[in-house]
Design an enzyme around this catalytic site. Structure first.
Site, PDB file in Angstrom:
ATOM      1  N   LYS A   3      -4.546 -14.345   1.032  1.00 15.77           N
ATOM      2  CA  LYS A   3      -3.009 -13.882   1.505  1.00 15.77           C
ATOM      3  C   LYS A   3      -3.003 -13.937   3.118  1.00 15.77           C
ATOM      4  CE  LYS A   3       0.571 -10.561   0.654  1.00 15.77           C
ATOM      5  NZ  LYS A   3       0.860  -9.859   1.872  1.00 15.77           N
TER       6      LYS A   3
ATOM      7  N   ASN B 105       6.059 -16.070   0.380  1.00 12.79           N
ATOM      8  CA  ASN B 105       6.495 -14.498   0.572  1.00 12.79           C
ATOM      9  C   ASN B 105       7.045 -14.268   1.789  1.00 12.79           C
ATOM     10  OD1 ASN B 105       4.587 -11.833   1.650  1.00 12.79           O
ATOM     11  ND2 ASN B 105       6.169 -11.584   0.103  1.00 12.79           N
ATOM     12  N   GLY B 106       7.919 -13.353   1.783  1.00 15.47           N
ATOM     13  CA  GLY B 106       8.940 -12.790   2.879  1.00 15.47           C
ATOM     14  C   GLY B 106      10.309 -13.138   2.772  1.00 15.47           C
TER      15      GLY B 106
ATOM     16  N   CYS C  67      -2.893  -8.375   6.813  1.00 16.68           N
ATOM     17  CA  CYS C  67      -2.367  -7.041   7.248  1.00 16.68           C
ATOM     18  C   CYS C  67      -2.143  -7.065   8.829  1.00 16.68           C
ATOM     19  CB  CYS C  67      -3.194  -5.875   6.754  1.00 16.68           C
ATOM     20  SG  CYS C  67      -2.544  -4.318   7.077  1.00 16.68           S
TER      21      CYS C  67
ATOM     22  N   ALA D  43       0.852  -1.133  -0.018  1.00 10.58           N
ATOM     23  CA  ALA D  43      -0.004   0.135  -0.016  1.00 10.58           C
ATOM     24  C   ALA D  43       0.744   1.159  -0.022  1.00 10.58           C
ATOM     25  CB  ALA D  43      -0.845  -0.164   1.158  1.00 10.58           C
TER      26      ALA D  43
ATOM     27  N   GLN E 219      -6.902  -6.868  -4.745  1.00  5.90           N
ATOM     28  CA  GLN E 219      -7.063  -7.485  -3.201  1.00  5.90           C
ATOM     29  C   GLN E 219      -8.045  -6.433  -2.485  1.00  5.90           C
ATOM     30  OE1 GLN E 219      -4.014  -6.500   0.027  1.00  5.90           O
ATOM     31  NE2 GLN E 219      -3.711  -8.799  -0.044  1.00  5.90           N
TER      32      GLN E 219
ATOM     33  N   GLY F 196       8.171  -8.270  -2.013  1.00  8.92           N
ATOM     34  CA  GLY F 196       7.414  -7.070  -1.500  1.00  8.92           C
ATOM     35  C   GLY F 196       8.395  -6.161  -1.480  1.00  8.92           C
TER      36      GLY F 196
HETATM   37  C1  FMN Z   1       4.743  -0.403   3.461  1.00  8.39           C
HETATM   38  C2  FMN Z   1       3.757  -1.939   3.197  1.00  8.39           C
HETATM   39  C3  FMN Z   1       2.645  -2.027   2.755  1.00  8.39           C
HETATM   40  C4  FMN Z   1       1.941  -3.049   2.482  1.00  8.39           C
HETATM   41  N1  FMN Z   1       0.781  -3.219   2.102  1.00  8.39           N
HETATM   42  C5  FMN Z   1       0.046  -4.437   1.803  1.00  8.39           C
HETATM   43  C6  FMN Z   1      -1.182  -4.560   1.203  1.00  8.39           C
HETATM   44  O1  FMN Z   1      -1.641  -3.756   0.774  1.00  8.39           O
HETATM   45  N2  FMN Z   1      -1.631  -5.841   1.272  1.00  8.39           N
HETATM   46  C7  FMN Z   1      -1.022  -7.028   1.659  1.00  8.39           C
HETATM   47  O2  FMN Z   1      -1.666  -7.953   1.367  1.00  8.39           O
HETATM   48  N3  FMN Z   1       0.192  -7.017   1.984  1.00  8.39           N
HETATM   49  C8  FMN Z   1       0.957  -5.625   2.208  1.00  8.39           C
HETATM   50  N4  FMN Z   1       2.098  -5.607   2.732  1.00  8.39           N
HETATM   51  C9  FMN Z   1       2.756  -6.826   3.088  1.00  8.39           C
HETATM   52  C10 FMN Z   1       3.681  -7.405   1.696  1.00  8.39           C
HETATM   53  O3  FMN Z   1       2.778  -7.672   0.749  1.00  8.39           O
HETATM   54  C11 FMN Z   1       4.497  -8.531   2.021  1.00  8.39           C
HETATM   55  O4  FMN Z   1       3.498  -9.485   2.437  1.00  8.39           O
HETATM   56  C12 FMN Z   1       5.570  -8.430   3.114  1.00  8.39           C
HETATM   57  O5  FMN Z   1       6.115  -7.314   3.051  1.00  8.39           O
HETATM   58  C13 FMN Z   1       6.495  -9.484   3.193  1.00  8.39           C
HETATM   59  O6  FMN Z   1       7.216  -9.665   2.153  1.00  8.39           O
HETATM   60  P1  FMN Z   1       8.785  -9.012   1.785  1.00  8.39           P
HETATM   61  O7  FMN Z   1       9.581  -9.454   2.715  1.00  8.39           O
HETATM   62  O8  FMN Z   1       8.938  -9.388   0.394  1.00  8.39           O
HETATM   63  O9  FMN Z   1       8.465  -7.419   1.960  1.00  8.39           O
HETATM   64  C14 FMN Z   1       2.747  -4.402   2.980  1.00  8.39           C
HETATM   65  C15 FMN Z   1       4.057  -4.206   3.425  1.00  8.39           C
HETATM   66  C16 FMN Z   1       4.697  -3.045   3.726  1.00  8.39           C
HETATM   67  C17 FMN Z   1       5.927  -3.051   4.387  1.00  8.39           C
END
Ligand code: FMN
Length: 320
Positions: free
Chosen positions: A138, A198-199, A97, A15, A67, A222
């Site tokens: 998710k 993911n992560g 979230c 987001a 989503q 992400g």
């Molecule tokens: C600033 C921010 C905004 C995010 N917004 C969403 C979102 O809108 N929907 C969602 O499912 N996950 C959201 N996430 C989570 C990411 O999609 C992801 O699951 C999480 O960051 C872990 O993956 P990564 O380690 O690759 O970042 C957000 C994460 C961050 C840091």
């Protein structure tokens, strides 16, 4: 259509960052699947115009998921009916979230505490979707612990979801600590539907490890893709050839300029200047001397000055 689930590299919803413009930039660097930022079911039902803008996308973004988040099965189903008109390739329901504003209303990761609600949400979403497109959910590994994880996954699968996007942290962990990839492996072993892991994928080597260690069907990036849209093509090169190109610092600055230009065309320069500022620290991370540039970018409200700062810095990098 080629399956969206097998051996694919997905851009995560983030987001405030992954709007249509950034999704298209990531697509241009070989992201396979993208998802909108989370969209409130309540706001959709109230026909909030700003919310509907979040659901808009270009054909070039396909395959794309929209989503939705909410705290009630009926409302989520109503919201999906509205999202149906945008004709996405799939709908994703946010059950991960962790932020206070969202979980205090019982949405996002708070749903992981209520297994019967998860069942209701997935089954009513499936009815509304009526085989027109795919449904993914998710999730995180749980609220405070992973004790209900396998039960949650079983419910989602048996209610007919097409796939699970799994960020293997609990809500309690927020974004800190390390992801438990072993849980992704276990979830994959226990389910027949595709699992998108993911992560903590920050570099191409992590992507390869995630596939090897978890056997997940696809992976999702992400934070590692913010200010780093090249990561998708780098991962593909690394998976195929065990090597990938490094990005020049001057290319990164060029990308900020292009990103800003594309946002300005779509959203106007005032909004875009605010928005691109958030990206500058990510694009310029590790570039020698960039802290001064970041400061200048933050201080100016003048589009021309902003562009000039970047062009000057790019020239400086090229002359080094
Ligand atoms: C600033 C921010 C905004 C995010 N917004 C969403 C979102 O809108 N929907 C969602 O499912 N996950 C959201 N996430 C989570 C990411 O999609 C992801 O699951 C999480 O960051 C872990 O993956 P990564 O380690 O690759 O970042 C957000 C994460 C961050 C840091």
């Amino acid at each position: 259509m080629d399956s969206i689930f097998s051996n694919k590299i997905w851009l995560a919803p983030i987001a405030g960052y992954t709007n249509s413009v950034y999704r298209k930039i990531c697509k241009s660097f070989d992201a396979d699947v993208v998802i909108s930022e989370m969209i409130s079911a309540d706001a959709l039902i109230h026909r909030n115009q700003k919310t509907k803008i979040l659901a808009e996308f270009d054909e070039a973004e396909r395959p794309i998921g929209l989503q939705i988040f909410g705290n009630d099965a009926k409302k989520i189903a109503e919201g999906i009916k509205i999202l149906r008109d945008f004709q996405p390739d799939f709908i994703d329901i946010n059950m991960g979230c962790p932020i206070k504003k969202i979980v205090k209303n019982g949405s996002g990761a708070a749903l992981l505490k209520d297994l019967s609600k998860i069942k209701k949400i997935v089954s009513s979403a499936i009815k509304v979707i009526d085989n027109k497109f795919a449904l993914t959910i998710k999730i995180r590994s749980g609220w405070n612990s992973d004790e209900n994880l396998f039960e949650i996954v079983k419910i989602i699968e048996s209610e007919g979801a097409s796939g699970i996007i799994f960020h293997s942290r609990t809500r309690l962990q927020m974004f800190a600590g390390k992801c438990n990839w072993n849980l992704i492996k276990k979830v994959k072993q226990k389910t027949k539907i595709p699992i998108i892991g993911n992560g903590d994928i920050k570099i191409p080597e992590d992507a390869k490890k995630m596939f090897e260690q978890t056997n997940c069907d696809s992976i999702m990036i992400g934070r590692g893709a913010i200010g780093n849209p090249w990561i998708f093509s780098q991962i593909k090169n690394y998976l195929q050839n065990n090597s990938y190109n490094q990005i020049l610092d001057s290319e990164k600055i060029e990308m900020i300029l292009l990103h800003f230009q594309k946002m300005s065309e779509k959203y106007g320069s005032k909004t875009s200047l605010k928005s691109i500022r958030k990206f500058v620290p990510y694009y310029t991370k590790g570039i020698c001397g960039a802290s001064k540039l970041r400061q200048m970018c933050n201080q100016t409200d003048d589009e021309e000055k902003f562009i000039k700062n970047l062009l000057d810095f790019k020239k400086h990098l090229e002359n080094e």
